[in-house]
Design a protein around this motif. Structure first.
Motif, mmCIF file in Angstrom:
data_model
loop_
_atom_site.group_PDB
_atom_site.id
_atom_site.type_symbol
_atom_site.label_atom_id
_atom_site.label_comp_id
_atom_site.label_asym_id
_atom_site.label_seq_id
_atom_site.Cartn_x
_atom_site.Cartn_y
_atom_site.Cartn_z
ATOM 1 N N TRP A 76 -17.722 -1.887 13.971
ATOM 2 C CA TRP A 76 -17.397 -1.871 12.544
ATOM 3 C C TRP A 76 -18.606 -1.383 11.732
ATOM 4 O O TRP A 76 -18.884 -1.851 10.639
ATOM 5 C CB TRP A 76 -16.923 -3.237 12.057
ATOM 6 C CG TRP A 76 -17.762 -4.431 12.423
ATOM 7 C CD1 TRP A 76 -17.653 -5.213 13.527
ATOM 8 C CD2 TRP A 76 -18.826 -5.008 11.640
ATOM 9 N NE1 TRP A 76 -18.589 -6.234 13.496
ATOM 10 C CE2 TRP A 76 -19.307 -6.127 12.346
ATOM 11 C CE3 TRP A 76 -19.400 -4.685 10.404
ATOM 12 C CZ2 TRP A 76 -20.365 -6.927 11.873
ATOM 13 C CZ3 TRP A 76 -20.452 -5.476 9.929
ATOM 14 C CH2 TRP A 76 -20.906 -6.568 10.665
ATOM 15 N N VAL A 79 -18.341 -0.506 7.959
ATOM 16 C CA VAL A 79 -17.993 -1.542 6.974
ATOM 17 C C VAL A 79 -19.248 -2.039 6.263
ATOM 18 O O VAL A 79 -20.260 -2.335 6.903
ATOM 19 C CB VAL A 79 -17.285 -2.723 7.658
ATOM 20 C CG1 VAL A 79 -16.994 -3.833 6.653
ATOM 21 C CG2 VAL A 79 -16.000 -2.245 8.322
ATOM 22 N N GLU A 212 -9.423 -4.289 15.551
ATOM 23 C CA GLU A 212 -10.723 -4.008 14.953
ATOM 24 C C GLU A 212 -10.535 -3.683 13.467
ATOM 25 O O GLU A 212 -9.444 -3.838 12.915
ATOM 26 C CB GLU A 212 -11.390 -2.852 15.697
ATOM 27 C CG GLU A 212 -11.617 -3.139 17.177
ATOM 28 C CD GLU A 212 -12.185 -1.956 17.922
ATOM 29 O OE1 GLU A 212 -12.427 -0.905 17.280
ATOM 30 O OE2 GLU A 212 -12.396 -2.056 19.139
ATOM 31 N N ILE A 213 -11.609 -3.237 12.828
ATOM 32 C CA ILE A 213 -11.528 -2.729 11.460
ATOM 33 C C ILE A 213 -11.656 -1.217 11.585
ATOM 34 O O ILE A 213 -12.762 -0.689 11.669
ATOM 35 C CB ILE A 213 -12.644 -3.288 10.562
ATOM 36 C CG1 ILE A 213 -12.726 -4.801 10.675
ATOM 37 C CG2 ILE A 213 -12.417 -2.876 9.107
ATOM 38 C CD1 ILE A 213 -13.902 -5.398 9.925
ATOM 39 N N SER A 237 -11.680 -8.752 6.804
ATOM 40 C CA SER A 237 -11.421 -7.593 7.656
ATOM 41 C C SER A 237 -10.122 -6.908 7.234
ATOM 42 O O SER A 237 -10.057 -5.679 7.118
ATOM 43 C CB SER A 237 -11.332 -8.022 9.120
ATOM 44 O OG SER A 237 -12.550 -8.549 9.567
ATOM 45 N N SER A 457 -16.481 -9.029 8.723
ATOM 46 C CA SER A 457 -17.207 -7.997 8.011
ATOM 47 C C SER A 457 -18.450 -8.531 7.323
ATOM 48 O O SER A 457 -19.270 -7.782 6.852
ATOM 49 C CB SER A 457 -16.299 -7.332 6.969
ATOM 50 O OG SER A 457 -15.847 -8.266 6.029
#
Length: 461
Positions: A76, A79, A212-213, A237, A457
């Motif tokens: 990620w 992010v 996931e993101i 997320s 996140s």
């Protein structure tokens, strides 16, 4: 020792399968006091533990399953965290870095996951006192006491830990005098199914469901552009995914967004907004509210997913909302951000005390239970609260919170500071636990978010 095994220091290396050199009786005798502390996980909290051990003159060995620093964060990296650098850098790590000429980032700026790795964790991992003791592509598959199963009690506290590690396709056995498990939860996502069970119908859609993101505006753009996308979850997320999809829809209007949450009122997802001490976290709530009010996203509240069905190339999601059964048809892609759970499978031979509901460290459960608390506020805690039935074994970081969603890195840094103080005999420092965390401005008892929200996140174990 057979010809297919070799001994080096406190480890036994098996170079061929079926050799049996992983057996405990083949390990050479080692003085416990000379053994290192083993750290499982090479993320922010794992490397903070290493920094504190180095600062105390204590030896360590760190195992990271990925081939690089903080492999989970790499997933990620696009992010942006809602916590500024001020809360993302461990104090002991900062001191070590500054000795080697490291330039500290502006403490008020908000890094992305990638920047956290590039500007902080990579330099920390490369320090001469840390780098030689870090093993990448090293997955811990079992932890035990030397010569004893979990059932045996007599004398186990005096025995070293034995860690079985698969590194570059070789099975290696390490000994350690203490173990700090900072492996996190990111790699063990919860299923989208509301019962928390991995069903065959969900597993069969692995190519169309991500946990996931995704980088919707970057490397994953083609996957979601012009598609009917279902987002599951009500944590940060999921919010990040929704806001990125909104941007994509502005560029590609045929992109359609559907959002399902278990909460009965979407307003409960907005958080502290203007009252949040972390500006970026509050801003997410403000932007999300505008997105919902605009009608750009179709929202289903009180929605509990029961099953998935694939019809041609599209997905039909069936769920229960109050007393009604609802079918959402024509979905191309699913982004499921319903939180994560700790992987305890490799700890079966270690005595642990974990809460049966949250799977958090037992002493933390009542402080972080999302059925009771509306935010992640938790009183400062350290070695005493994190102490496990297995002497000198600790679970820290996001894994210590189990399935509870609101862990911050600063909490993990304080956890390992206290634990390292205890391991090195500084009980006064271990017991003096101080931690300052930002408030959301809306913390209360009785207005709890649904179990399974996700704040990955903002944190990492």
């Amino acid at each position: 020792m057979s010809g297919c095994c070799s001994v080096s220091g406190n480890q036994v290396v098996q170079t061929k399968s079926g050799c049996g050199c992983g057996d405990k009786e083949n390990l050479p005798p080692v003085n416990n006091r000379r053994l290192p502390v083993a750290i499982i996980g090479g993320g922010p909290v794992g490397f903070a533990a290493a920094a504190h051990l180095v600062s105390k003159g204590e030896s360590f060995v760190l195992f990271e399953a990925a081939g690089e620093v903080a492999g989970n964060i790499k997933q990620w990296s696009h992010v942006r965290l809602f916590s500024p650098w001020q809360y993302n850098i461990d104090k002991a790590a900062k001191k070590l870095l500054k000795v080697h000429g490291w330039m500290e980032p502006n403490e008020s700026e908000l890094p992305t996951g990638g920047e956290l790795v590039e500007q902080y964790l990579n330099p920390l991992s490369e320090l001469p006192l840390i780098n030689p003791h870090v093993h990448y592509n090293a997955k811990v598959i079992a932890v035990s006491r030397k010569g004893l199963s979990k059932v045996k009690t007599a004398g186990r506290e005096t025995l070293p830990f034995v860690l079985h590690v698969v590194k570059d396709d070789k099975r290696i056995v390490f000994e350690a005098k203490a173990v700090i498990d900072a492996s996190g939860t990111w790699s063990s996502p919860n299923p989208a199914n509301s019962e928390g069970i991995w069903t065959d119908d969900e597993l069969a859609l692995s190519k169309q469901i991500t946990y996931e993101i995704p980088d919707v505006l970057g490397k994953h753009r083609e996957r979601y552009s012009g598609k009917n996308v279902l987002v599951v979850g009500s944590g940060h997320s999921a919010i990040n995914a929704l806001l990125d999809l909104e941007r994509l829809k502005k560029q590609v209007p045929t992109t359609n967004i559907v959002w399902v949450i278990r909460k009965s009122n979407v307003k409960d997802v907005y958080g502290g907004q203007e009252n949040d001490s972390l500006r970026e976290r509050g801003e997410l709530g403000i932007r999300l509210q505008k997105l919902v009010v605009s009608g750009t996203v179709q929202v289903f509240t009180s929605f509990y997913i029961q099953n998935f069905n694939k019809e041609a190339e599209q997905i039909t999601v069936t769920g229960r909302s109050n007393e009604d059964t609802i079918r959402i048809e024509g979905i191309d892609e699913v982004i499921s951000n319903t939180g994560s759970r700790p992987d305890m499978s490799f700890l079966r031979e270690v005595r642990t005390g974990m809460d049966s509901a949250l799977e958090s460290v037992d002493a933390l459960a009542s402080l972080i239970d999302p059925n009771i608390h509306s935010c992640g506020t938790v009183r400062p805690h350290g070695e005493k609260e994190l102490r496990q039935p297995e002497h000198n074994f600790y679970i820290v970081g996001s894994k210590s919170y189990g399935r509870a969603p609101t862990f911050l890195m600063a909490t993990g840094y304080e956890q390992v500071r206290s634990i390292v103080a205890a391991l090195t005999g500084d009980w006064e420092a271990a017991e003096k636990v101080e931690l300052e965390l930002p408030e959301t401005g809306v913390c209360s008892v009785g207005t709890a978010p649904s179990v399974g929200t996700n704040a990955n996140s903002s944190c990492c174990g």
